[in-house]
Design a protein around this motif. Structure first.
Motif, PDB file in Angstrom:
ATOM      1  N   PHE A  12      -4.207   1.732 -40.385  1.00 55.17           N
ATOM      2  CA  PHE A  12      -4.034   3.100 -40.872  1.00 55.17           C
ATOM      3  C   PHE A  12      -3.924   3.148 -42.398  1.00 55.17           C
ATOM      4  CE2 PHE A  12      -2.658   3.446 -36.422  1.00 55.17           C
ATOM      5  CZ  PHE A  12      -3.463   4.484 -36.013  1.00 55.17           C
ATOM      6  N   PRO A  34       6.135  -1.584 -42.269  1.00 57.64           N
ATOM      7  CA  PRO A  34       6.624  -0.509 -41.395  1.00 57.64           C
ATOM      8  C   PRO A  34       8.141  -0.641 -41.210  1.00 57.64           C
ATOM      9  CG  PRO A  34       4.797  -1.681 -40.362  1.00 57.64           C
ATOM     10  CD  PRO A  34       5.146  -2.429 -41.611  1.00 57.64           C
ATOM     11  N   ASP A  63       1.111   9.695 -43.094  1.00 59.92           N
ATOM     12  CA  ASP A  63       0.068   9.810 -42.065  1.00 59.92           C
ATOM     13  C   ASP A  63      -1.332   9.771 -42.705  1.00 59.92           C
ATOM     14  OD1 ASP A  63      -0.036  10.855 -38.882  1.00 59.92           O
ATOM     15  OD2 ASP A  63      -1.842  11.124 -40.090  1.00 59.92           O
TER      16      ASP A  63
HETATM   17  N1  LIG Z   1      -0.727   8.505 -37.148  1.00 60.64           N
HETATM   18  C1  LIG Z   1      -0.290   7.555 -38.136  1.00 60.64           C
HETATM   19  C2  LIG Z   1      -0.091   6.201 -37.469  1.00 60.64           C
HETATM   20  C3  LIG Z   1       0.522   5.187 -38.423  1.00 60.64           C
HETATM   21  C4  LIG Z   1       0.980   3.937 -37.699  1.00 60.64           C
HETATM   22  O1  LIG Z   1       1.167   3.912 -36.480  1.00 60.64           O
HETATM   23  N2  LIG Z   1       1.168   2.878 -38.474  1.00 60.64           N
HETATM   24  C5  LIG Z   1       1.673   1.647 -37.898  1.00 60.64           C
HETATM   25  C6  LIG Z   1       1.152   0.463 -38.661  1.00 60.64           C
HETATM   26  S1  LIG Z   1      -0.591   0.246 -38.477  1.00 60.64           S
HETATM   27  C7  LIG Z   1       3.178   1.619 -38.032  1.00 60.64           C
HETATM   28  O2  LIG Z   1       3.701   1.932 -39.075  1.00 60.64           O
HETATM   29  N3  LIG Z   1       3.855   1.238 -36.958  1.00 60.64           N
HETATM   30  C8  LIG Z   1       5.284   1.107 -36.967  1.00 60.64           C
HETATM   31  C9  LIG Z   1       5.928   2.037 -35.985  1.00 60.64           C
HETATM   32  O3  LIG Z   1       5.244   2.664 -35.183  1.00 60.64           O
HETATM   33  O4  LIG Z   1       7.154   2.109 -36.044  1.00 60.64           O
HETATM   34  C10 LIG Z   1      -1.297   7.491 -39.272  1.00 60.64           C
HETATM   35  O5  LIG Z   1      -2.462   7.865 -39.044  1.00 60.64           O
HETATM   36  O6  LIG Z   1      -0.955   7.109 -40.409  1.00 60.64           O
END
Ligand SMILES: N[C@@H](CCC(=O)N[C@@H](CS)C(=O)NCC(=O)O)C(=O)O
Length: 214
Positions: A12, A34, A63
């Motif tokens: 992302f 994260p 986001d």
């Molecule tokens: N909808 C968000 C999704 C972002 C996302 O899920 N990022 C992941 C890393 S690739 C994250 O931070 N995960 C940690 C968590 O879900 O707590 C976007 O498009 O930025």
């Protein structure tokens, strides 16, 4: 200058970076994992997900989809959203598909083979890898193959947010040593090869290479 808060190897974060590179908008990266407690990051991303974002005026939010939508408003000369309403809807729908159903499959493999071993001392679960490769990835590539009509782009005849979101996920597959079968999914292969030939893709991969070689 705008700041993307996150780790470039995240799909992302990669998506947000690619949008800046395609639009030729300068940005800097603040390396934030994260869930980080970094105060600016927490204000930008209360859910702790990357990417967070700080505009050059200091506004904070998060986001990847929101970041690209914001970017489009500020930098209108290199549009990533089609002006035709039907194509516009298709583009943001495919972006949504890439961010959910597709990334569920690609991230599963990427985590098992790349992110887990590299950043979390995680051993690859071969059974899960086999399941992802046999059951999760093919339906996604089948769906995308059916959506490609023009060759290099998913929507119309120019690059859109759909291409950026989909290619971000395909790059995760490449990092995870997964090669898209040219016989089964020739249109997806042609799309991806064209995307990889873009300067933006080359710059992104070079930045990621530095992180993975550390
Ligand atoms: N909808 C968000 C999704 C972002 C996302 O899920 N990022 C992941 C890393 S690739 C994250 O931070 N995960 C940690 C968590 O879900 O707590 C976007 O498009 O930025």
């Amino acid at each position: 200058m705008a700041t993307i808060l996150g780790v470039p190897a995240s799909p992302f974060v990669r998506k947000a970076m690619l949008a800046h590179l395609v639009k030729q908008v300068p940005f800097e990266i603040k390396m934030v994992p994260p869930g980080s407690d970094d105060e600016t990051f927490r204000q930008a991303s209360p859910m702790g997900k990357i990417p967070g974002y700080q505009t050059d005026k200091g506004t904070l939010f998060s986001d990847s989809s929101v970041i690209i939508a914001y970017l489009e408003k500020v930098h209108t000369d290199t549009p990533l959203y089609p002006s035709d309403p039907e194509q516009y809807a298709q583009a943001i729908w495919l972006e949504e598909y890439a961010d959910t159903k597709m990334s569920e499959a690609t991230n599963a493999l990427y985590f098992q083979r790349v992110v887990g071993p590299a950043f979390f001392e995680h051993t690859t679960d071969q059974e899960r890898v086999t399941q992802v490769i046999n059951e999760l990835i093919p339906p996604v590539l089948d769906f995308l193959e059916g959506k490609l009509t023009s060759g290099n782009y998913f929507i119309g005849d120019s690059l859109s947010v759909a291409d950026v979101a989909i290619a971000s996920n395909l790059m995760s597959l490449t990092r995870a040593q997964y090669t898209i079968d040219d016989n089964k999914w020739p249109k997806v292969c042609a799309f991806y090869n064209h995307f990889l030939s873009l300067d933006a893709a080359k710059q992104q991969l070079a930045t990621e290479d530095k992180i993975f070689s550390r």
